[in-house]
Design an enzyme around this catalytic site. Structure first.
Site: not given
Length: 335
Positions: A100, A60, A263, A56, A191, A131, A63
């Site tokens: 998901c 972040c 969640r 990616c 979500c 998802c 991450c």
């Protein structure tokens, strides 16, 4: 079901006052609200699969999939349809009702959407809720995913607006809000939650909850992630969040978004059974299930089955309605 008014006008001070309540008082209020809107002994179970891992371009700070960090996560191509379907079948057999699919993209290219749509349709045909979390979306991409039968789209706000710039520099907070608007306009369920334990203050956690609760529509699912520290990321070595602060966050989320599913997401592998039980009492009624959550660990299915049995908790599964791409949750007797 409660007929209490769902608010979208929470102030930071109001939510901060909830987080500041004596622990027993906060849990008592949260549990009463939870019982007014949900079965307090039923938990929705989801499985998350990384269908495209690593590489990616974002930065972040939490991450391990960011290409710029040396975390041992290698970039991989998008999984094949057959491989994804096999994982979905395994998840359903293990008791998951929602599947998901996550891809480590800043945003998908238009040529990627038909491939994801095919995966969505195949998983949907198994009788599971679907998802996806793929990064930022355009309106046409969100519409295409909805047409494919996608139920939920995950796109977290991550933090309070004023703390966001401390952890991410490659996209703006407004970018996240814009994607959520596209998702809502497409008719998808959202979500959307955040991460705690990144060095933020309690007041900034209140700010995250304010941003979530004051969205035009409360997210149907609100994942509260506890930072998983991964060597090689900038947040490795951050002081760990007090477990009671995490429970406070769950309780406050329940109070300001009473009808949403709250969640327990990332970080559950490091939570004791006792901490998870407190979270369920405080209003958590959804978990990610399985041994891995994207690229980090998660409690295994057998441990979760035993924990549910000890607590007298029933899992949920979906009942698909032929008139809608969405689905209602019903109870089942065994995980």
């Amino acid at each position: 079901m409660s007929t209490a008014v769902i608010r979208h006008d929470w102030t930071r001070a109001e939510i901060a006052a909830l987080l500041d309540l004596p622990f027993a008082d906060l849990l008592s209020r949260a549990h009463a609200t939870h019982r007014a809107h949900h079965d307090a002994n039923a938990v929705q179970v989801s499985t998350l699969l990384s269908v495209k891992t690593g590489g990616c371009p974002e930065d972040c700070a939490y991450c391990p999939q960011a290409a710029r960090y040396a975390t041992g996560v290698n970039a991989e191509k998008l999984m094949t349809l057959d491989a994804v379907l096999a994982k979905a079948q395994q998840a359903k057999a293990a008791g998951a009702s929602r599947f998901c699919m996550g891809a480590a993209w800043r945003s998908p290219k238009d040529r990627d959407i038909p491939k994801i749509a095919e995966m969505v349709g195949a998983v949907k045909a198994l009788g599971m809720e679907t998802c996806a979390t793929l990064g930022m979306l355009t309106q046409s991409q969100a519409d295409a995913l909805k047409d494919a039968g996608l139920d939920y789209y995950n796109h977290n706000l991550d933090s309070a607006p004023e703390f966001y710039g401390e952890i991410i520099h490659t996209r703006e907070y407004q970018d996240r809000l814009d994607t959520l608007e596209c998702v809502r306009d497409a008719g998808l369920k959202t979500c959307c939650g955040g991460i705690v334990g990144m060095g933020e203050t309690r007041d900034q956690r209140a700010g995250l909850l304010q941003a979530l609760a004051n969205l035009p529509e409360h997210p149907q699912s609100v994942p509260i992630n506890r930072l998983v520290q991964v060597e090689g990321t900038p947040l490795a070595g951050t002081a760990e969040l007090d477990p009671f602060e995490f429970v406070r966050m769950i309780a406050a989320a329940r109070l300001v978004m009473p009808a949403s599913m709250v969640r327990l997401s990332a970080g559950r592998a490091e939570m004791s059974d006792e901490l998870q039980a407190l979270c369920f009492f405080a209003g958590a009624n959804s978990i990610f299930y399985g041994e891995k959550l994207l690229t980090t660990g998660n409690p295994d299915a057998e441990h979760d089955r035993k924990l549910f049995a000890r607590l007298g908790v029933r899992p949920m599964e979906i009942e698909v309605e032929t008139t809608t791409v969405h689905a209602d949750i019903v109870e089942v007797e065994a995980l």
